[in-house]
Design a protein around this motif. Structure first.
Motif, PDB file in Angstrom:
ATOM      1  N   ALA A 203       0.884  -1.449   0.002  1.00 13.78           N
ATOM      2  CA  ALA A 203       0.042   0.167  -0.029  1.00 13.78           C
ATOM      3  C   ALA A 203       0.792   1.346  -0.062  1.00 13.78           C
ATOM      4  O   ALA A 203       0.391   2.054  -0.635  1.00 13.78           O
ATOM      5  CB  ALA A 203      -1.033   0.227   1.346  1.00 13.78           C
ATOM      6  N   THR A 204       2.078   1.239   0.618  1.00 10.87           N
ATOM      7  CA  THR A 204       2.891   2.288   0.968  1.00 10.87           C
ATOM      8  C   THR A 204       3.486   2.802  -0.486  1.00 10.87           C
ATOM      9  O   THR A 204       3.626   3.791  -0.985  1.00 10.87           O
ATOM     10  CB  THR A 204       4.035   2.170   1.811  1.00 10.87           C
ATOM     11  N   LEU A 205       4.117   1.685  -1.148  1.00 11.29           N
ATOM     12  CA  LEU A 205       4.813   1.922  -2.370  1.00 11.29           C
ATOM     13  C   LEU A 205       3.632   2.390  -3.512  1.00 11.29           C
ATOM     14  O   LEU A 205       3.845   3.132  -4.329  1.00 11.29           O
ATOM     15  CB  LEU A 205       5.216   0.561  -3.030  1.00 11.29           C
ATOM     16  N   ALA A 206       2.453   1.719  -3.498  1.00 12.43           N
ATOM     17  CA  ALA A 206       1.415   2.230  -4.367  1.00 12.43           C
ATOM     18  C   ALA A 206       0.973   3.734  -4.068  1.00 12.43           C
ATOM     19  O   ALA A 206       0.896   4.334  -5.119  1.00 12.43           O
ATOM     20  CB  ALA A 206       0.319   1.422  -4.512  1.00 12.43           C
ATOM     21  N   ALA A 207       0.953   4.000  -2.666  1.00  9.39           N
ATOM     22  CA  ALA A 207       0.531   5.441  -2.274  1.00  9.39           C
ATOM     23  C   ALA A 207       1.409   6.460  -2.771  1.00  9.39           C
ATOM     24  O   ALA A 207       1.434   7.647  -3.219  1.00  9.39           O
ATOM     25  CB  ALA A 207       0.401   5.512  -0.978  1.00  9.39           C
ATOM     26  N   GLY A 212       1.135  12.170  -3.937  1.00 10.41           N
ATOM     27  CA  GLY A 212       0.527  13.414  -3.053  1.00 10.41           C
ATOM     28  C   GLY A 212      -0.531  12.412  -2.336  1.00 10.41           C
ATOM     29  O   GLY A 212      -0.993  11.260  -2.582  1.00 10.41           O
ATOM     30  N   ARG A 213      -1.261  13.176  -1.431  1.00  7.45           N
ATOM     31  CA  ARG A 213      -2.223  12.650  -0.506  1.00  7.45           C
ATOM     32  C   ARG A 213      -3.562  12.178  -1.496  1.00  7.45           C
ATOM     33  O   ARG A 213      -3.856  13.078  -2.253  1.00  7.45           O
ATOM     34  CB  ARG A 213      -2.900  13.468   0.392  1.00  7.45           C
ATOM     35  N   PRO A 214      -4.144  11.246  -1.253  1.00  9.60           N
ATOM     36  CA  PRO A 214      -5.319  10.895  -2.204  1.00  9.60           C
ATOM     37  C   PRO A 214      -6.450  11.701  -1.807  1.00  9.60           C
ATOM     38  O   PRO A 214      -6.855  12.236  -0.578  1.00  9.60           O
ATOM     39  CB  PRO A 214      -5.698   9.304  -1.553  1.00  9.60           C
ATOM     40  N   LYS A 215      -7.072  12.017  -2.960  1.00  9.77           N
ATOM     41  CA  LYS A 215      -8.366  13.031  -2.745  1.00  9.77           C
ATOM     42  C   LYS A 215      -9.804  12.237  -2.656  1.00  9.77           C
ATOM     43  O   LYS A 215     -10.747  13.056  -2.477  1.00  9.77           O
ATOM     44  CB  LYS A 215      -8.236  14.165  -3.921  1.00  9.77           C
TER      45      LYS A 215
END
Length: 218
Positions: A203-207, A212-215
């Motif tokens: 999840a971290t690598l994909a994020a 940036g922060r997901p909207k």
């Protein structure tokens, strides 16, 4: 005349001296470490020496690596929201390839977690595959839904680090040392930690790929 480049020269010289001193001060490797590892494999909870070192004998290192990865993501999120994605629908080749590869990525990631105790593998390799699956989904036009971009995503991101801390704290409560597992359940605890860490790393690598922060796009 701009003097700022000249100001960097003494700073670089100081840095070079410090790094040279650090390299020259490295002690000779302890010759008994391989023997110590071999003698204690039976209580490590793993048959693979790499897994035994990373998750048991030097679990602090892996715990800090999880923390560094999470800190990197928080640094990216602190800058701005993720840029608006205006890509077109994926072409037929990318769409077909993603539908075939993503299930394979997930299956191989699960295998790497399960086999990591006895063979090369583990949470970081499996998490990298899950992260690649997330990147491929994004390239295919997948969006983060509002239901998953808030608390569920944040829980998933901290799950691996939190599991490390909880298991270590549990060891303290039973009178042992932090991250020193009881030999009878060491393999099970390591599998739980690796499973949680795999999800968090993926999840971290994909994020991080989002930039940036997901909207919480619909």
């Amino acid at each position: 005349m701009d003097t700022r480049p000249w100001l960097l020269l003494p700073l670089l010289l100081v840095l070079g001296v410090v790094l040279s001193y650090a390299v020259l001060s490295i002690p000779d490797p302890a010759q008994e470490l391989p023997t110590m590892l071999t003698d204690n494999m039976t209580i490590s909870g793993a048959h693979n020496p790499v897994s035994a070192v990373l998750l048991n004998f030097r679990g602090y290192d892996t715990l800090l690596e999880m923390g560094v990865l999470l800190a990197a993501l928080l640094g990216v999120w602190s800058l701005d929201e993720m840029p608006t994605y205006r890509g077109s629908a994926p072409d037929q080749i990318l769409d077909i390839m993603s539908r075939q590869l993503i299930p394979v990525f997930i299956l191989v990631a699960g295998y790497l977690v399960w086999a990591g105790a006895d063979a090369p593998g583990g949470a970081f390799q499996a998490g990298a595959l899950l992260g690649a699956a997330g990147v491929l989904l994004r390239l295919c036009g997948w969006r983060v839904n509002n239901r998953y971009s808030g608390l569920p995503l944040r829980v998933l991101l901290v799950l691996g680090l939190a599991m490390f801390v909880m298991v270590g704290t549990g060891a303290l409560l039973i009178g042992s040392e932090f991250l020193r597992y009881p030999p009878t359940v060491a393999s099970e605890l390591m599998l739980i930690i690796e499973s949680a860490a795999t999800l968090s790393i993926g999840a971290t690598l994909a994020a991080l790929f989002l930039g940036g922060r997901p909207k919480g796009e619909e």
